[in-house]
Write a protein that holds these residues in place. Structure first.
Motif: not given
Length: 78
Positions: A5-15, A30-33, A55-62
């Motif tokens: 579980l990875i949370r990001v906020h304007n961290e594209a360079e680190w992904i 590796i299961g889900l990311i 196996p990346i699931i991307y979710r965006e919350y505004a």
């Protein structure tokens, strides 16, 4: 099997660094990311798309960025 579980906020360079590290792991499957993006404006979604076989699931919350809330949302998802 290990889920991430990875949370990001304007961290594209680190992904890419964290995804490459996860995908290089040996000995565990590796299961889900789950990548939780909290209203980023730096292209986090685009970076996640560079790993189509992962196996990346991307979710965006505004919403306002609240790290603890984002982790709780992710745990609820998993």
């Amino acid at each position: 099997m290990i889920d991430f579980l990875i949370r990001v906020h304007n961290e594209a360079e680190w992904i890419p660094l964290i995804l490459e590290s996860i995908l290089r792991q040996e000995g565990e499957q590796i299961g889900l990311i789950l990548l939780l993006d909290n209203n980023s404006t730096d292209g986090c979604a685009d970076v996640a798309r560079y790993y189509p076989s992962a196996p990346i699931i991307y979710r965006e919350y505004a919403k306002d960025y609240k790290p603890g809330e984002m982790l709780n949302r992710g745990i609820d998802y998993l």
